[in-house]
Scaffold this motif. Structure first.
Motif, PDB file in Angstrom:
ATOM      1  N   GLN A 111      -9.741  -1.980   4.196  1.00 49.06           N
ATOM      2  CA  GLN A 111      -9.646  -1.874   3.140  1.00 49.06           C
ATOM      3  C   GLN A 111      -9.901  -2.843   2.161  1.00 49.06           C
ATOM      4  OE1 GLN A 111      -6.567   0.340   2.187  1.00 49.06           O
ATOM      5  NE2 GLN A 111      -6.364  -0.666   0.353  1.00 49.06           N
ATOM      6  N   ASN A 141      -9.767   1.358  -0.261  1.00 51.57           N
ATOM      7  CA  ASN A 141     -10.078   1.584   0.969  1.00 51.57           C
ATOM      8  C   ASN A 141     -10.922   2.510   1.865  1.00 51.57           C
ATOM      9  OD1 ASN A 141      -9.238   3.404   3.980  1.00 51.57           O
ATOM     10  ND2 ASN A 141      -8.214   1.796   3.567  1.00 51.57           N
ATOM     11  N   LEU A 151      -1.834   4.241   2.494  1.00 53.35           N
ATOM     12  CA  LEU A 151      -2.972   4.506   3.434  1.00 53.35           C
ATOM     13  C   LEU A 151      -2.250   3.545   4.403  1.00 53.35           C
ATOM     14  CD1 LEU A 151      -5.745   2.938   1.056  1.00 53.35           C
ATOM     15  CD2 LEU A 151      -5.364   5.314   2.202  1.00 53.35           C
ATOM     16  N   ARG A 174       0.621  -1.169  -0.038  1.00 53.91           N
ATOM     17  CA  ARG A 174      -0.051  -0.106   0.492  1.00 53.91           C
ATOM     18  C   ARG A 174       0.630   1.013  -0.404  1.00 53.91           C
ATOM     19  NH1 ARG A 174      -2.866   0.108   4.688  1.00 53.91           N
ATOM     20  NH2 ARG A 174      -1.655  -1.164   5.472  1.00 53.91           N
TER      21      ARG A 174
END
Lengths: 397, 389
Positions: A311, A316, A6, A3
Motif C-alpha cells: 500500500q 495498492n 483494502l 482506507r
C-alpha cells in the motif's frame, strides 16, 4: 487517511467491532441508533472463463451454489443498501437488500438480530438471515473486498459466499481471542436446504509492535441430500449455453477445515506491506447418483490462497495466487459413468493468479484494474478487468 | 520483533501450503465386479457385463449343463421336445414360425423369441414387467399349461427327473455344477443351469460391430446410410431400439436399476379404443391398466434379419414390411380379422409417427438391419447341440 476497501474489509467484523457487519471503514459512530448505507461495485471484463460448453465447471470438482464466473463485458457485480438499527445498547437489527452478479432482481440478503446479554457481556448472539463469518472468505460482496472476483477457495468449496438462515454465538474469551459457533439451515453449497451446516471457529488478533496480525481456524460440517449443481440446471439460467450438464446428485457429508491469517506492517511513513493467507481442506463422503447409476464417493480436496500486497498512499498493488488439488474416489458399478458425467476426471491442479492495482480516489470511491491468469479449466484463459467501488453512509442518527 | 513476526508468518504459510497440495486424481473402482471375465462371455472387454444374481453365480460347468438340458428332449413331458425345438441356433434361437407350437401341438399366442444377449434384458418375455430374471423364466416353458410348451406337469415330472438321473453325463455334470449338493438333480437347479447357458448366448460380432470397432469396410455404403436413418429423429428407431443391444430395455452392471420399458407401436386397434387381440394385449394382461394395452418390450434388433416373422405374434412377415409399418405410423387392418386402425391407437407411443422414406432409403435401412447379423453367433459350436458331439 482511512482506507476504504483494502484489506481492512477482509477482517471478520466481529473482531473489530464486537458485532455487526464490516462497515468500519465508514467511520461509523458507535453510539448512533440508525445507520443506512449503500455500496456498489461495477466492473468490465475482457473475457469469461468457460469450457467448451460455455460453462464454468472445474474438472475434478463438484461445484454448486453461486460459483459463477463474471460475464464478459460490463456488469454490476453487486449493489447493496443496508441499515442497522440499534434500539438498546445491547440489541441491534441489521438488514441488507441487494443484487448480485448476473441477477437484476433485488433480494433480501440479510435480516438478523444482534444481541448481547447484559449479564454475559462477553457473549454475542446473532440470529436470522446472515453471512457466515468464520473466515474472511466465507461471505463477501465484491463491493467490500479487495479483489472483485470471489476467491477460488470460496467458489470451489462453498459455492462463492454463504448467507443463510442461522444462529451465531461468539464468546470473547480474552481481548485477543474469540470463539464462535454458527448453526446454519443449510441453504448453501455444500449443504442442501434444511439439512444443516455447523461451524466452529477461533480467531485471534495480535499486535507485535508494528505488525498487525489476525488469524483464525475453523471447521465446518454440512449435510446434503440429493444435492445437484443448480447453477446450470434448467430453469436456472446462468448461462446462454444450450448444454445442460448431466444431473448428478450428491448425498452425504462434507467436512471442511481452514486456517487463515491477515497481516500488515508499515514499512515507512507512506508504505505498508500486507499479507493474507488461507488454506482449506474439504473432505466429502457419500454417494453420487444419476437416474440409472450410483457409486460411493470420497473426496479430499485442498486449496489455498496467498495474497501479498503493498500500500502506497492511496495506491495498492496486490497479487493473489490460488491453487486447488483435487483427489476423488468413486467406487461401485456406476463409478465410470458418474465420474464422467460429474466432470470429475482430472489430473490437473486448477490455479488462478491475479495482479491488481487499486486507487482510492476519495473516501467513497475506489478504482481497481486487474489482470487474471486463469488455469481453472482445461483450457487456460486470461482476462483484464477495470471497475469501481462506491460506498457511502447515507444516513446516521 | 517485526521481522520475527514476518518470519513466523512465512514459516506457517510455507508449512501449511506444503500440506495443502497433493496430486489431483480421480480413481475409479467399479467394485471388482468385472473380474469374472474369466468366464467365456463372448462379450468384448469394452462392454459392461450383464448382471448375474448372487444365488446363481456363473460357471462354465453350469453353462455346459444348461446347454445339455437346452438341447435335451427328455426334459419335456412327452420326451419329444426340447427348448431348441422352438429356439434354433441357425435362426438366432427363434423357430421361423409366426406363433410357436408346443410339445402337444398347441399353438402359442406369441412368437418364439430370439435368444440374443438376453442376459441384458431388463424384463423377460414380449411383455411382462414382473418376470425379470432368467431363473424365473426357465420353469415357465417347462411347466406351462396355457399353452403347453415342454409339457412337464405334476403327473410326469418325477418321470422327467428319473430320465435325467439315468443319464451318466448328467450325474457327472450336475455334481460339477452344484458341488455342494448331494442330490443336485432337481428343477430349481435345472432352471439355474438353463439360465446360465442363456446368459452366455451373446452376440457382439456382427459386421456393424466390426465397423464400430474401426473396420471402415465391414459394412456397405448403403448400410452406413441406413445407419444414419436409424439413428435419426425422423425415424425415431433409436429411441426405443438404442444402446449396445438395440433396445432401451437393457440392463448391465454399470447401472443401478433396470428401466423396464414397454411401448405400443400401433399394430392394432380393434374397437377404435386401442384394443389388441386377446392373448396379445401386452403388459395390460398383467397390470390391467388401460394405458398398458398393446405395450410390449422393444426387442433387440441384433440378428433381426434371421428372426422373421416379426412382432409378438409374428404378424409382420419381413423387415421391409416392418419399415413400411413404421413409415405409416402404425398398421391399418381392413380385412375382417382384427380390423382396425392401429395408427390411431390412443395408447400408441408418440415416437411412432408417419415419416417418408424413398425406396432407396427403405433398402438402406433394411441393409443396416441386416448388418446386425452375427454369423459367428449362429455358427458358434459353443452354443450348438452337445448331444450331437
Amino acid at each position: 487517511m482511512r482506507r476504504l476497501i483494502l484489506s481492512s474489509l477482509l477482517w471478520p467484523a466481529g473482531l473489530l467491532a464486537h458485532s455487526g457487519e464490516t462497515h468500519d471503514n465508514l467511520e461509523l459512530e458507535p453510539t448512533a441508533q440508525l445507520q443506512i448505507g449503500a455500496m456498489f461495485s461495477a466492473t468490465a471484463y475482457s473475457a469469461q472463463a468457460t469450457d467448451v460448453h460455455g460453462l464454468w465447471r472445474i474438472p475434478g470438482l463438484l461445484m454448486g451454489g453461486e460459483a459463477l464466473p463474471n460475464a464478459k463485458g460490463a456488469q454490476v457485480d453487486d449493489a447493496h443498501l443496508w441499515a442497522r438499527y440499534q434500539w438498546q445498547p445491547n440489541s441491534a437489527v441489521y438488514a441488507a437488500v441487494g443484487t448480485h452478479a448476473g441477477h437484476t432482481e433485488l433480494s433480501l440478503e440479510n435480516l438478523y438480530l444482534d444481541y448481547q446479554p447484559a449479564k454475559f457481556e462477553k457473549l454475542n448472539l446473532a440470529a436470522g438471515l446472515m453471512d457466515a463469518r468464520f473466515s474472511p472468505n466465507a461471505s463477501s460482496h465484491p463491493s467490500e473486498r479487495q479483489f472483485v472476483e470471489t476467491s477460488l477457495l470460496a467458489e470451489a468449496f462453498w459455492g462463492g459466499s454463504i448467507h443463510d438462515l442461522g444462529l451465531r454465538l461468539d464468546w470473547q474469551a480474552h481481548p485477543q481471542l474469540k470463539f464462535g459457533v454458527e448453526l446454519h439451515d443449510g441453504d448453501f453449497f455444500p449443504a442442501s436446504k434444511g439439512e444443516g451446516a455447523q461451524v466452529l471457529f477461533a480467531q485471534t488478533e495480535q499486535q507485535l509492535q508494528e505488525l498487525k496480525l489476525k488469524a483464525g481456524i475453523w471447521g465446518l460440517q454440512a449435510q446434503a441430500v440429493q444435492r445437484g449443481d443448480e447453477r446450470y440446471q434448467t430453469g436456472h439460467s446462468h448461462s446462454s449455453s444450450s448444454f445442460t450438464p448431466p444431473d448428478v446428485r450428491f448425498t452425504g457429508k462434507s467436512a471442511l477445515m481452514g486456517l487463515w491469517l491477515t497481516s500488515s506492517l508499515p514499512l515507512s511513513e507512506t508504505l505498508q506491506a500486507g499479507f493474507d493467507y488461507e488454506a482449506v481442506q474439504a473432505k466429502a463422503e457419500g454417494e453420487l447418483s444419476e437416474t440409472n447409476y450410483q457409486a460411493a464417493y470420497q473426496a479430499k480436496h485442498l486449496g489455498y490462497t496467498l495474497t501479498p500486497n503493498l500500500q502506497y498512499g492511496a495506491w495498492n498493488l496486490s497479487y493473489r495466487f490460488e491453487k486447488l488439488s483435487l483427489d476423488n474416489r468413486l467406487i461401485g458399478a456406476g463409478a465410470a459413468v458418474l465420474a464422467q458425467d460429474a466432470n470429475l476426471l482430472n489430473t490437473a491442479q486448477p490455479q488462478r493468479q491475479t495482479l491488481q492495482l487499486a486507487w482510492q480516489a476519495n473516501k467513497n470511491l475506489l478504482w481497481r484494474a486487474a489482470y487474471t491468469q486463469d488455469d481453472t479449466l482445461a483450457q487456460a484463459d486470461e482476462r483484464f478487468s477495470v471497475g469501481l467501488v462506491w460506498q457511502q453512509l447515507l444516513h446516521e442518527y | 520483533m517485526n521481522s520475527r513476526g514476518w518470519l513466523a508468518i512465512g514459516i506457517i504459510t510455507i508449512m501449511t501450503s506444503a500440506c495443502v497440495e497433493q496430486d489431483s486424481q480421480t480413481l475409479i473402482n467399479t467394485g471388482g465386479l468385472d473380474n469374472d471375465r474369466s468366464f467365456n462371455w463372448n462379450i468384448p472387454a469394452n462392454y459392461p457385463l450383464p448382471v448375474v444374481h448372487a444365488d446363481n453365480p456363473i460357471s462354465e460347468e453350469k453353462f455346459q449343463l444348461g446347454r445339455h438340458l437346452f438341447y435335451d428332449q427328455r426334459l419335456s413331458g412327452p420326451a419329444n421336445f426340447s427348448c431348441a425345438s422352438c429356439h434354433r441356433q441357425e435362426l438366432a434361437f427363434t423357430d421361423g414360425l409366426a406363433q410357436a407350437i408346443g410339445a402337444t401341438g398347441q399353438k402359442h399366442p406369441r412368437s418364439a423369441q430370439a435368444l440374443v444377449n438376453i442376459a441384458y434384458n431388463a424384463s423377460v418375455n414380449w411383455g411382462n414387467p414382473t418376470t425379470v430374471t432368467l431363473e424365473q423364466q426357465a420353469p415357465i416353458p417347462l411347466f406351462n399349461e396355457f399353452p403347453v410348451e415342454m409339457g412337464v406337469n405334476d403327473s410326469n415330472q418325477a418321470q422327467v427327473l428319473a430320465r435325467l438321473q439315468a443319464e451318466p453325463r448328467y450325474q457327472r455334470m450336475f455334481k460339477a455344477a452344484f458341488p455342494n449338493e448331494t442330490q443336485p438333480i432337481h428343477f430349481a437347479n435345472i432352471a439355474k443351469a438353463l439360465a446360465s447357458f442363456e446368459r452366455g448366448l451373446n452376440s457382439f460380432n456382427s459386421p456393424f460391430d466390426q465397423y464400430e470397432a474401426g473396420n471402415q469396410f465391414a459394412i456397405t455404403q448403403a448400410a452406413k446410410r441406413g445407419m444414419n436413418l436409424f439413428f435419426n429423429e425422423k425415424t425415431e428407431c433409436f429411441h426405443c431400439h438404442g444402446g449396445m443391444n438395440f433396445t432401451l430395455s437393457s440392463f448391465d452392471r454399470s447401472q443401478s436399476f433396470a428401466d423396464t420399458e414397454f411401448f405400443n407401436n400401433g399394430l392394432y386397434n380393434l374397437d377404435g379404443k386401442g384394443k389388441y387381440p386377446d392373448g396379445g394385449e401386452g403388459i395390460f394382461e398383467i397390470t390391467g391398466k388401460p394405458e398398458d394395452m398393446g405395450r410390449f418390450r422393444p426387442p433387440t434388433l441384433r440378428n433381426i434379419a434371421l428372426t422373421a416373422p416379426y412382432m409378438h405374434d409374428g404378424s409382420i412377415e419381413s423387415l421391409d414390411a416392418v419399415i413400411r409399418h413404421y413409415m405409416r405410423g402404425g398398421r391399418h387392418i381392413t380385412t375382417a380379422v382384427n380390423a382396425g386402425d392401429g395408427r390411431a391407437n390412443p395408447y400408441k407411443s408418440g415416437f411412432v409417427r408417419p415419416f417418408d422414406l424413398s425406396e432407396q432409403e427403405i433398402a438402406d435401412l433394411r441393409e443396416f438391419l441386416e448388418s446386425l447379423t452375427d454369423d459367428s453367433f449362429i455358427n458358434n459350436p459353443r452354443f450348438a447341440n452337445p448331444w450331437a458331439e
